[in-house]
Write a protein that holds these residues in place. Sequence first.
Motif, PDB file in Angstrom:
ATOM      1  N   SER A 109       0.830  -1.211   0.000  1.00 24.64           N
ATOM      2  CA  SER A 109       0.000   0.000   0.000  1.00 24.64           C
ATOM      3  C   SER A 109       0.864   1.261   0.000  1.00 24.64           C
ATOM      4  CB  SER A 109      -0.939  -0.001   1.215  1.00 24.64           C
ATOM      5  OG  SER A 109      -0.196  -0.030   2.426  1.00 24.64           O
ATOM      6  N   GLN A 110       1.988   1.225   0.743  1.00 23.87           N
ATOM      7  CA  GLN A 110       2.884   2.370   0.760  1.00 23.87           C
ATOM      8  C   GLN A 110       3.563   2.549  -0.607  1.00 23.87           C
ATOM      9  OE1 GLN A 110       4.480   1.005   4.962  1.00 23.87           O
ATOM     10  NE2 GLN A 110       5.407   2.954   4.434  1.00 23.87           N
ATOM     11  N   SER A 121       1.069   4.185  -2.866  1.00 26.34           N
ATOM     12  CA  SER A 121       0.931   5.603  -2.520  1.00 26.34           C
ATOM     13  C   SER A 121       2.093   6.411  -3.089  1.00 26.34           C
ATOM     14  CB  SER A 121       0.875   5.775  -1.000  1.00 26.34           C
ATOM     15  OG  SER A 121      -0.272   5.160  -0.457  1.00 26.34           O
TER      16      SER A 121
END
Length: 288
Positions: free
Chosen positions: A153-154, A157
């Motif tokens: 997820s990072q 992002s």
Amino acid sequence: MGKLDSSLFILSIVNVSRNLSTHVKSVIKNCLSVTGVRNKNDSFYNVDDALALFNRMINKHPQPSIVEFTKLLGAIVRLKRYAIVFSMCRGMESVGISHDDYSLSIFINCFCRLGRIDLGFSVFGKMLKLVVKPSIVTFSTSINGLCNQSKISQAVSLFDEMIERGIEPNVVTYNTLVDAHCKNVMISKAEDIVESMIKRGIEPNVVIYSALIDGHCLQHNVDKARRVLQLMIENGCLPDICSYSIMIKGYCKAKMLDEAMELFHEISRKDQFLIVSHSPLLCTVCVN
């Protein structure tokens, strides 16, 4: 290309260096006598030669450009002597050599390879706050570090932030994201990334197709995996031995041994050299 104020960067490197593990510090001490493999583009044979070259460079008047130093740093990275890069960084800063986005990307890469993505991001964060504009190399390096630690997820992002900053992703960036999603059994999101990639005019390569095949096999959807393999061929992207091995392994895990042998014989008819030179690998895949 932007330049980072030397005094500010000295402080940043000192701060992150203080957080290095005992292991990394011992590597700095022990690496000086380790012999590495010479790359044809390197002007040295081992770490001792690299350090001697570095000392000549920082004492030369006028000093070489940051480009020449990054070539040396890159060679040290290829020797996998990541901790020495930090030592060289301090030496460069001590004589007032300013860094650019490429040299900083090397530092981030070293931290990531040492399993310290947190320290890598401390460098990355300072780049964003100061005057150095991160390049596609910087973002791709950081995204790869996050994916290697399964921080998907990072990574996504950061990918989105790269797009927002007007930096166009390349096939290497997409390779990293697609492979990470597939390995984490997030095949639908991987397919969304591929779709976005195609819309940007970037064609999937053998790495991405192979990752999708593997992702479907991990979800036991061998029929979908085979369709990806067929689509790959139809789109003019020739599968390599890894692509076929992944597919055969998927068949074997699904207890579809007839299909595995059929594909084995199919590729042997297409490329006799391929099957002969890699038959031990394929046999190992089937056994496992």
